[in-house]
Design a protein around this motif. Sequence first.
Motif, PDB file in Angstrom:
ATOM      1  N   GLN A 234       8.016  15.194  -1.222  1.00 35.55           N
ATOM      2  CA  GLN A 234       6.851  14.206  -1.348  1.00 35.55           C
ATOM      3  C   GLN A 234       6.787  14.221   0.253  1.00 35.55           C
ATOM      4  OE1 GLN A 234       7.394  10.367  -2.677  1.00 35.55           O
ATOM      5  NE2 GLN A 234       5.565   9.646  -1.380  1.00 35.55           N
ATOM      6  N   LEU A 235       7.690  13.708   1.422  1.00 36.80           N
ATOM      7  CA  LEU A 235       7.419  13.451   2.547  1.00 36.80           C
ATOM      8  C   LEU A 235       7.204  14.973   3.505  1.00 36.80           C
ATOM      9  CD1 LEU A 235      10.487  10.997   3.221  1.00 36.80           C
ATOM     10  CD2 LEU A 235       7.949  10.537   2.944  1.00 36.80           C
ATOM     11  N   VAL A 236       7.981  15.933   2.993  1.00 37.47           N
ATOM     12  CA  VAL A 236       7.327  17.235   3.529  1.00 37.47           C
ATOM     13  C   VAL A 236       5.946  17.582   3.298  1.00 37.47           C
ATOM     14  CG1 VAL A 236       7.901  19.715   3.506  1.00 37.47           C
ATOM     15  CG2 VAL A 236       9.790  18.029   3.511  1.00 37.47           C
ATOM     16  N   VAL A 237       5.569  17.380   1.976  1.00 29.05           N
ATOM     17  CA  VAL A 237       4.182  17.825   1.765  1.00 29.05           C
ATOM     18  C   VAL A 237       3.149  16.876   2.641  1.00 29.05           C
ATOM     19  CG1 VAL A 237       2.407  17.718   0.040  1.00 29.05           C
ATOM     20  CG2 VAL A 237       4.608  18.673  -0.493  1.00 29.05           C
TER      21      VAL A 237
ATOM     22  N   SER B 234       3.237  18.023   6.159  1.00 29.13           N
ATOM     23  CA  SER B 234       2.406  19.482   6.421  1.00 29.13           C
ATOM     24  C   SER B 234       1.040  19.568   6.560  1.00 29.13           C
ATOM     25  CB  SER B 234       2.774  20.358   5.179  1.00 29.13           C
ATOM     26  OG  SER B 234       2.394  20.050   4.019  1.00 29.13           O
ATOM     27  N   GLY B 235       0.485  18.354   5.992  1.00 22.86           N
ATOM     28  CA  GLY B 235      -1.109  18.176   6.192  1.00 22.86           C
ATOM     29  C   GLY B 235      -1.895  18.745   5.053  1.00 22.86           C
TER      30      GLY B 235
END
Length: 300
Positions: free
Chosen positions: A250-253, A256-257
């Motif tokens: 979730q944090l990576v998404v 990533s913008g």
Amino acid sequence: MIDIFTGAIRSGTSVLYASLGELIAQRAGVINLGTEGSMLAGALGAFAATVYTGNPWLGILIGGLCGAAMSSIHAFLVIARNANQLASGLTVMFFGIGVTAFFGRDLVSKQINGFEPLAIPGLSKIPILGPIFFNHDILTYLSFILVPLIWLLLFKTRWGVILRATGEKEEVVFAYGVNPKLIRYLAVLAGGFLAGIGGAQLSTAFTHTWVENMAQGRGIIAVALVIFASWLPYRAMLGAYLFGGAQALQLVVQQSGVHISPFLLFMTPYVLTLVAMYIVERKQRSRMPEGLSKVFTGAS
């Protein structure tokens, strides 16, 4: 990808402690939906103790005791007063949310020097595996050890046999000369203590902060993971890391913008965890302890 796997362990450790504690309680025939309240009590107790003493180890002890104190309410209601376990657990959960919000309101802006990631010399330099497994806080390392220890306790010791028998046929335990109510008390208190440590890890090692309702449903996830993990410690561990991995993703998404509703991203870890554990349970079912089946069917 390494960041996601590393985040899975960091985010999942607090849930793992709570899951292991709940597993012990459920093996004794008691389901505790108040695990969320124990986690919050542990998070607040550990954070407050660390703020005022500067000793995070003392904070962990206080956090565990606060979690046990919260679970003792549930233990008294369901064991001594024969209250409905589900209703009692929900009551304790909401009580924990309210009481920690009240007593923690002055700690929101506080800062602590808690547990920092500790790279294990040599092992942390192993490609791929090193950053994932050997660069965490000390409580995460202790959780690695706790999983096999609880398995040994449950399946290779006399106490474990008595505990599991209490969750199956309490009259057999009574005939053996052991008070099943005492065993259940000890199991629920131990579960609350571990849930409190899970909350303490959340506030003193993972975030180093205290905010209202910071567990955000982790206690409920822990209860569900135990059931869907067939009451086995290693499967509960996998479930906890699955939840942590979904949070890391979730944090990576977000970073990533990608334009996705933040509300959808917030619910993703919970949905993915429940769906994945449901699929696993469908493929490999384990029989529920008889004491728990009576709770869900309403049998006396």
